[in-house]
Design an enzyme around this catalytic site. Structure first.
Site, PDB file in Angstrom:
ATOM      1  N   ALA A 104       3.602  55.286  48.549  1.00  0.00           N
ATOM      2  CA  ALA A 104       2.595  56.292  48.223  1.00  0.00           C
ATOM      3  C   ALA A 104       1.292  55.628  47.810  1.00  0.00           C
ATOM      4  O   ALA A 104       1.032  55.406  46.625  1.00  0.00           O
ATOM      5  CB  ALA A 104       3.111  57.211  47.118  1.00  0.00           C
TER       6      ALA A 104
ATOM      7  N   GLY B 120      -7.936  57.051  52.042  1.00  0.00           N
ATOM      8  CA  GLY B 120      -6.952  56.655  53.038  1.00  0.00           C
ATOM      9  C   GLY B 120      -7.266  55.260  53.530  1.00  0.00           C
ATOM     10  O   GLY B 120      -6.614  54.285  53.187  1.00  0.00           O
TER      11      GLY B 120
ATOM     12  N   GLU C  57      -1.328  52.784  57.993  1.00  0.00           N
ATOM     13  CA  GLU C  57      -1.367  51.388  57.512  1.00  0.00           C
ATOM     14  C   GLU C  57      -2.683  50.697  57.886  1.00  0.00           C
ATOM     15  O   GLU C  57      -2.733  49.502  58.164  1.00  0.00           O
ATOM     16  CB  GLU C  57      -0.157  50.596  58.011  1.00  0.00           C
ATOM     17  CG  GLU C  57       1.149  51.102  57.425  1.00  0.00           C
ATOM     18  CD  GLU C  57       2.340  50.239  57.752  1.00  0.00           C
ATOM     19  OE1 GLU C  57       2.205  48.997  57.738  1.00  0.00           O
ATOM     20  OE2 GLU C  57       3.414  50.804  58.013  1.00  0.00           O
TER      21      GLU C  57
END
Length: 388
Positions: A116, A123, A362
C-alpha cells in the site's frame, strides 16, 4: 553467469513452470471470480512451493517464475507477484516476530499480502504521499509497546485491497521532510479504524482504496527504521520492476507463439498468411523486440543479484522496454488475427486486457524514463574545468 545465458537446469525449470501454469493453475484460475482474491489459486501456488520460493530466490529466479507463469496463466503470475510485492518488505526488513507471524502463511497461500504505497495524488510521485502517522499518546492501543502513531488518510489503487489479510503501508511520520520522513508499517487488515472499498477496474484481481481513521500502530509494526520507509519502498520496487518486465515478456511470448501458429495455417490471397512479406516482417519484428526485452530483463535481474552498480537505472530500463514491447506485440498479434482475437475468451482478447496495466503500475513508463535520465546524469561527471 552471463545475463544472456540460462543454465540447462534453469531452462528445464522454466519449461516445467509453463506446463504447471497450463495444466495445474489455469483450470483453477478459470473457476475464480474476476475482481476477487482467488484463494484457491493461492493455495495451489502454495502447494507447488512457488510462494515459498519468493523468499529464497534472487531477482533472476523471480523473473523466470513470472515470465513462465505468465506464458500459461496470467492470473497465477499476478497472484504470485502480489504476494511477493506485499510480503517482501516483511521478509527483508521485518522483525523475527513479524516474519514468524506472516511469512509462513504467505508461503502456503493462507494469508493475502498487499503493498500500500499509492494515493490518489501520489501515485507516480511516491515521495509526495500524505497518509499521516501522527504521534499517539496511547501507543498501547495498537496492541504493542513503546512509541506509537495513528494513521489517518487514504490509499488508492492498491492491488488485493480490500481483501488482503495485511498491508505494507507507507505513511508520513515527519511532515515536510519529503522522502526522508516516511515510515513503513505492517498493518493487519483487522486493525481498528481500517476500512476498504473495491474499485471497478480493468483487472482480474481486486484493486481497492483504503481509509485509515486513526488506525493505531506501534514500534512493533514498523518495517525497518522509522522515517526510513522510502528506502523500503524503493528497494522493493528495484527488485520487482525487472520482474514486471518478465511478466510482460511472458505475455509477449504467448502472443508471438499464437501469431506464428495462426499465420502459418491461415489461408489468404492464394497462400498462407505467413507467405505475405508484410506479415512475415511484422512477426520478425515482434520476435526481435520480445527477445531484446527478455535480455534486458535478465540483465537487470542479474545486476540486482550481483550487487552491481546502476540497479535503479537497469530496473527502470527493463520495466520500460518490456512493458512497452509487450503492448506492441500483443496489439500486433490482435491485428494479424483479425476479428477472432476480439472474441471474449480468446487468448489475445485476454492478453489485450492484461497487457495495459503494467505500463502504469510500479511506476508508469514516464516515471521510468525520469529515473533513467536522473541516474544517467548522476553518473556523468561534469566537463573538465567546470564545477559540479
Amino acid at each position: 553467469m552471463p545475463a544472456f545465458s540460462l543454465e540447462p537446469e534453469q531452462q528445464a525449470w522454466c519449461a516445467e513452470l509453463r506446463t504447471l501454469a497450463a495444466q495445474r493453475l489455469r483450470p483453477v484460475a478459470e473457476k475464480g471470480e474476476p475482481g476477487r482474491v482467488d484463494r484457491a489459486l493461492l493455495a495451489e501456488l502454495g502447494r507447488l512451493g512457488l510462494l515459498e520460493r519468493l523468499f529464497t530466490s534472487g531477482a533472476l529466479d523471480l523473473c523466470l517464475m513470472r515470465e513462465s507463469l505468465a506464458h500459461g496463466c496470467t492470473e497465477a503470475e499476478t497472484a504470485l507477484a502480489l504476494q511477493g510485492l506485499g510480503a517482501h518488505p516483511v521478509h527483508a526488513h521485518g522483525t523475527p516476530a513479524q516474519r514468524a507471524r506472516w511469512l509462513p502463511a504467505v508461503a502456503d497461500g493462507s494469508a493475502v499480502a498487499a503493498f500500500a504505497l499509492s494515493e490518489r495524488a501520489a501515485g507516480s510521485d511516491a515521495a509526495a504521499l500524505t497518509l499521516r502517522a501522527d504521534p499517539d499518546p496511547d501507543p498501547g492501543a495498537g496492541g504493542g509497546a513503546g512509541r506509537g502513531w495513528r494513521l489517518t488518510g487514504e490509499k488508492c489503487w492498491i492491488s488485493n485491497a480490500p481483501e488482503a489479510d495485511f498491508y505494507t503501508v507507507f505513511a508520513r511520520t515527519a511532515p515536510g521532510a519529503g522522502s526522508r520522513g516516511i515510515t513503513a508499517f505492517l498493518v493487519p487488515a483487522d486493525r481498528p479504524g481500517l476500512t476498504g472499498s473495491a474499485l471497478d477496474m480493468l483487472s482480474p484481481h481486486p484493486i481497492g482504496a483504503l481509509a485509515f481513521d486513526g488506525v493505531p500502530v506501534t514500534a512493533d509494526d514498523v518495517l525497518g527504521e522509522a522515517d526510513r520507509g522510502f528506502r523500503v519502498a524503493m528497494g522493493t520496487l528495484n527488485l520487482f520492476r525487472p520482474s514486471v518486465g518478465a511478466f510482460a515478456v511472458g505475455m509477449a511470448q504467448a502472443a508471438l507463439e499464437a501469431t506464428l501458429a495462426h499465420t502459418a495455417r491461415r489461408d489468404a490471397f492464394g497462400g498462407k498468411l505467413s507467405d505475405l512479406q508484410t506479415v512475415a516482417h511484422q512477426v520478425a519484428e515482434m520476435a526481435l523486440r520480445t527477445e531484446a526485452a527478455r535480455l534486458m530483463v535478465y540483465a537487470a535481474a542479474t545486476a540486482y543479484d550481483d550487487g552491481a552498480p546502476g540497479v535503479p537505472r537497469r530496473a527502470a530500463m527493463a520495466k520500460l522496454l518490456a512493458t512497452e514491447t509487450a503492448q506492441y506485440v500483443v496489439d500486433a498479434a490482435v491485428q494479424l488475427h483479425g476479428a477472432r482475437a476480439l472474441r471474449r475468451g480468446h487468448l489475445l482478447e485476454h492478453l489485450y486486457r492484461e497487457v495495459r496495466a503494467p505500463r502504469i503500475y510500479e511506476g508508469a513508463s514516464e516515471v521510468q524514463r525520469g529515473i533513467i535520465a536522473k541516474e544517467l546524469y548522476a553518473e556523468t561527471p561534469p566537463p573538465a574545468g567546470e564545477a559540479p
